[in-house]
Enzyme design. Structure first.
Site, PDB file in Angstrom:
ATOM      1  N   SER A 279       0.829  -1.200   0.000  1.00 45.32           N
ATOM      2  CA  SER A 279       0.000   0.000   0.000  1.00 45.32           C
ATOM      3  C   SER A 279       0.868   1.256   0.000  1.00 45.32           C
ATOM      4  CB  SER A 279      -0.905   0.022   1.226  1.00 45.32           C
ATOM      5  OG  SER A 279      -0.125   0.193   2.410  1.00 45.32           O
TER       6      SER A 279
ATOM      7  N   THR B 151       1.887  -3.044   4.219  1.00 45.01           N
ATOM      8  CA  THR B 151       1.994  -1.584   4.248  1.00 45.01           C
ATOM      9  C   THR B 151       3.377  -1.159   3.770  1.00 45.01           C
ATOM     10  OG1 THR B 151       2.957  -1.332   6.466  1.00 45.01           O
ATOM     11  CG2 THR B 151       0.552  -1.571   6.313  1.00 45.01           C
ATOM     12  N   ASP B 152       3.472   0.037   3.246  1.00 43.44           N
ATOM     13  CA  ASP B 152       4.790   0.652   3.108  1.00 43.44           C
ATOM     14  C   ASP B 152       5.293   0.927   4.528  1.00 43.44           C
ATOM     15  OD1 ASP B 152       7.070   1.755   1.990  1.00 43.44           O
ATOM     16  OD2 ASP B 152       5.981   3.091   0.647  1.00 43.44           O
ATOM     17  N   SER B 153       6.538   1.317   4.657  1.00 45.20           N
ATOM     18  CA  SER B 153       7.129   1.529   5.972  1.00 45.20           C
ATOM     19  C   SER B 153       6.268   2.465   6.817  1.00 45.20           C
ATOM     20  CB  SER B 153       8.531   2.123   5.838  1.00 45.20           C
ATOM     21  OG  SER B 153       9.000   2.572   7.102  1.00 45.20           O
ATOM     22  N   LEU B 154       5.932   2.029   8.006  1.00 47.03           N
ATOM     23  CA  LEU B 154       5.131   2.843   8.911  1.00 47.03           C
ATOM     24  C   LEU B 154       5.963   3.921   9.594  1.00 47.03           C
ATOM     25  CD1 LEU B 154       2.836   0.091  10.450  1.00 47.03           C
ATOM     26  CD2 LEU B 154       2.322   1.684   8.596  1.00 47.03           C
TER      27      LEU B 154
END
Length: 559
Positions: free
Chosen positions: A280, A318-321
């Site tokens: 995402s 997810t992309d890096s949070l």
């Protein structure tokens, strides 16, 4: 892996499955920390010819019962993919939080053998095989310096050859798997329709959705044929933004119709190709969801569009949070909970693993995250591990890692891709190829290009005054390209873009213009061969550049 651990695993799994089928209710009926299925160390792995939990069972049929036997703490842990500074820290996270994966960065990737040894030691520590991941897109985003170097996606797009994209991904995937890495956060599915895009650019295959779709599907096949989980990114599409989601929260103004036409096709191709994972994006697309939440936290986008409209059944990560785009609206704990409820299965790089883990755990226990939703995520993650063969063998032969990297065959593939990609955009009065001309080379990588030209028999001058032709290289110089061209005139000037081809928009006063899309050694060598006519340029622009449309490219002779 030791066979005794694998045989113990089979016993543990069989016991857990039997209990589940007998109606004991599994781990979700009790909030236990250490389920029966996970008490035996080494769960999920097998070495050599030892039995495995999937032996004699149809693919995936054992997973629902195994998930039912897991405790809630272990299930929650499977969702997390943190970064780690060293082996000790990683092993502590595995033991305390039961993490399902880890992401490697350059500090963890010092050499093929040490990387393989580290990966093996982490797998040995985990009770369930780990997804050991990396951002290895090649080109601009590359983490492992020891791998065979490829030019990157836009160069692949310029080849117009899906076979090249598949071969490049297969080589990179085989080298990653040789050092124990089994998930790659690549390829990029974004359609780079905005030349000012600060975060995608040459990481994209191009600006034509059909071209990007063809190349993406081939790359997914290449990675997965090498035993590495491919991850198409960044959904719903990061190609039309002037904001970097690492430092802000981009807003993309595409309507639903524009999204369907421009951004969706590569992700549809990823679904059709059976991509193991889709990542995402931390972007807001009001035309898709008016809530103002980034796509990573949007159930409308992840569950509604990706799972519903596109029919995707694999893992959503997810992309890096840690990126600013993921942190601007909610606390780290709330962000993790919202991402899971939106439809994300893997949570990449939470700013604080303890905070995020405890928030998700509490949300599951309170019912804020339904138990069914957690089980769905864990099931997908375990299925991806099974599809990549991790329940048969998750370790690698560290003693052979060095020999598997940068082989002559792999380097030949990289050179072929580079030679197919170089694009001749303009060639006024037949200035190229350079024959019987003295050349001055200036700009980034000028020394390497000068050396490559000498190997092709070209005489290289130290100053433009002593040369017949000046070759100017650029790497994302933008408008400064025009100034540099003027400084070299009245000599005929050849501009070669070694980064974004959009530099050629400012090279109108040059007599010839080319795009190599990359400053990698293989690209510099290919450029020298094109400049001298040793090879015929066959690349075609995958984006508009130099005043020319997508698909434009000149050749010296019919291809």
């Amino acid at each position: 892996m030791r066979a005794s651990r694998s045989l113990a695993l089979v016993t543990a799994v069989a016991t857990a499955l039997g209990a589940s089928l007998a109606g004991c209710g599994g781990g979700d009926s009790e909030d236990k920390d250490e389920p029966a299925a996970a008490k035996t160390s080494g769960a999920g792995r097998s070495s050599g010819g030892a039995a495995s939990p999937t032996a004699g069972r149809a693919t995936g049929t054992w997973i629902p019962q195994y998930v039912a036997s897991m405790g809630v703490r272990e299930k929650v842990g499977q969702l997390f993919v943190p970064a780690f500074p060293d082996a000790a820290s990683a092993k502590a996270m595995i033991k305390r939080y039961h993490v399902g994966g880890l992401i490697f960065f350059p500090g963890n990737l010092r050499s093929p053998r040490t990387t393989a040894e580290l990966a093996n030691s982490l797998q040995e520590t985990s009770k369930v095989p780990l997804l050991l991941a990396v951002d290895e897109e090649q080109g601009k985003v590359s983490r492992a310096s020891f791998l065979t170097r490829f030019p990157g996606n836009m160069a692949l797009g310029a080849t117009g050859r899906p076979a090249d994209a598949q071969a490049a991904a297969r080589v990179t995937g085989s080298e990653l798997r040789a050092v124990g890495i089994n998930q790659n956060f690549a390829p990029v599915a974004d359609v780079n329709v905005n030349p000012a895009n600060p975060v995608i650019g040459v990481r994209s295959f191009g600006a034509d959705p059909a071209l990007v779709s063809r190349m993406l599907g081939a790359a997914v096949a290449g990675y997965q044929s090498a035993g590495v989980a491919a991850t198409a990114k960044h959904f719903p599409g990061h190609g039309d933004t002037a904001t970097d989601s690492h430092t802000g929260l981009p807003v993309i103004r595409h309507t639903r119709a524009q999204w369907e036409r421009l951004d969706a096709p590569p992700f549809r191709a990823a679904v059709s190709a059976g991509a193991d994972a889709i990542m995402s994006a931390h972007i807001v697309v009001p035309g898709l969801d008016r809530s103002g939440d980034p796509a990573t936290l949007s159930r409308t986008v992840l569950t509604g569009l990706l799972r519903g409209s596109l029919g995707y059944r694999g893992v959503i990560v997810t992309d890096s949070l840690q990126m600013q785009g993921a942190k601007v609206r909610y606390s780290p704990g709330a962000t993790a909970v919202r991402a899971v409820n939106a439809g994300a299965d893997q949570l990449l790089m939470p700013p604080s693993l303890p905070t995020a883990y405890n928030a998700v755990l509490a949300a599951v226990r309170s019912g804020q995250i339904p138990r069914k939703r957690l089980d769905e995520a864990v099931t997908r993650i375990l299925r991806m591990k099974e599809q990549r063969g991790l329940f048969q063998r998750a370790d690698t032969d560290a003693a052979r890692a060095d020999a598997a990297i940068r082989t002559a065959a792999n380097r030949a593939v990289a050179q072929q891709v580079a030679e197919h990609s170089v694009t001749l955009v303009r060639n006024d009065r037949g200035l190229l190829p350079l024959k019987n001309k003295t050349v001055h080379v200036t700009g980034p990588r000028s020394a390497a290009l000068a050396a490559a030209l000498r190997r092709q028999g070209v005489q290289v001058a130290a100053s433009p005054q002593a040369a017949d032709v000046a070759v100017l290289t650029t790497v994302d110089a933008g408008a400064a390209t025009a100034v540099r061209v003027r400084a070299l005139r009245p000599k005929p000037v050849v501009v070669a873009a070694l980064g974004r081809p959009y530099d050629l928009d400012s090279a109108q006063q040059a007599s010839a213009a080319l795009a190599a899309y990359s400053s990698a050694t293989v690209s510099v060598q290919a450029l020298a061969k094109v400049l001298t006519g040793a090879i015929n340029p066959t690349g075609r622009l995958p984006v508009k550049a130099g005043g020319k449309p997508i698909g434009h490219g000149l050749s010296y002779r019919p291809a």
